[in-house]
Design an enzyme around this catalytic site. Sequence first.
Site, PDB file in Angstrom:
ATOM      1  N   CYS A 236       0.837  -1.200   0.000  1.00 48.47           N
ATOM      2  CA  CYS A 236       0.000   0.000   0.000  1.00 48.47           C
ATOM      3  C   CYS A 236       0.875   1.254   0.000  1.00 48.47           C
ATOM      4  O   CYS A 236       1.983   1.265   0.547  1.00 48.47           O
ATOM      5  CB  CYS A 236      -0.916   0.000   1.220  1.00 48.47           C
ATOM      6  SG  CYS A 236      -2.241  -1.234   1.151  1.00 48.47           S
TER       7      CYS A 236
ATOM      8  N   CYS B  73      -3.713   0.266  -3.208  1.00 42.90           N
ATOM      9  CA  CYS B  73      -4.337   0.556  -1.911  1.00 42.90           C
ATOM     10  C   CYS B  73      -3.615   1.702  -1.220  1.00 42.90           C
ATOM     11  O   CYS B  73      -2.475   2.035  -1.543  1.00 42.90           O
ATOM     12  CB  CYS B  73      -4.333  -0.690  -1.019  1.00 42.90           C
ATOM     13  SG  CYS B  73      -2.714  -1.442  -0.764  1.00 42.90           S
TER      14      CYS B  73
END
Length: 303
Positions: free
Chosen positions: A122, A204
């Site tokens: 992420c 993400c």
Amino acid sequence: MANYEFSQVSEDRPGCRLTRKAQIGLGVGLLLLVALVVVVVIVLWPRSPLVWKGKPTTKHFADIILGRCLIYTQILRPEMRDQDCKKILSTFKRGFISKNPCNITNEDYAPLVKLVTQTIPCNKTLFWSKSKHLAHQYTWIQGKMFTLEDTLLGYIADDLRWCGDPSTSDMNYDSCPHWSENCPNNPVAVFWNVISQKFAEDACGVVQVMLNGSLSEPFYRNSTFGSVEVFNLDPNKVHKLQAWVMHDIKGTSSNACSSPSINELKSIVNKRNMIFACQDNYRPVRFLQCVKNPEHPSCRLNV
């Protein structure tokens, strides 16, 4: 000499002659046999490959794919050393071999996408549009962020050309479709759209996009980022998109973040329930531009 009388055999007499029904059956059988031979000849007769206006498949395509895969999995990303590069190559080729290069579908590459699994951390995803070289320089130096071409599938296919032909099980080394030939569903375009979509879906946290501020439209709706990636970000996983609008260091500087083009991108992102932020000439990337232009006023440090 004995007298023998020879009589003519009547034509109406049954002998070795075939009945009319048998004659018809034999004729039909011969016609079917001839038709079968014609079909076999047509199927087996070598056909010339389709001719296109674009450049052909890159020479040594298979060797390059296999070599890049091994370099990536064994040296650059040893955590992926368990990936089967030979299987990746064969699955890749099955996506377009022996197929009309204008009729490729997303499903043709689905087995390849399913085969190669890679997790991007992420906050480490970097998209780009019209700024490929600079984006790649940045991720190479920065070392922790990923553009699409820093993933395994993007790495092995970067800057290559390929296509097949319905008449052969080999690749077409004579020509491939050119962008001007009204052939949007060609093997290369579909491949990049498929893996671009997957790259966006997997992103993400906070994601970044590097745009070219020297263009009149830094955000271009018909680009891969504008038509595929931005619309496949998952708002449940991505909460913010940061745009880095980079200008040519020798060009005219402007506040591209307030341009109609960037405002359009902002509207798309906000409507999809994500935060949008924009920065002109993101400084860490600007430093890379300054390496080649150290005397430029924007590169001078105020000591």
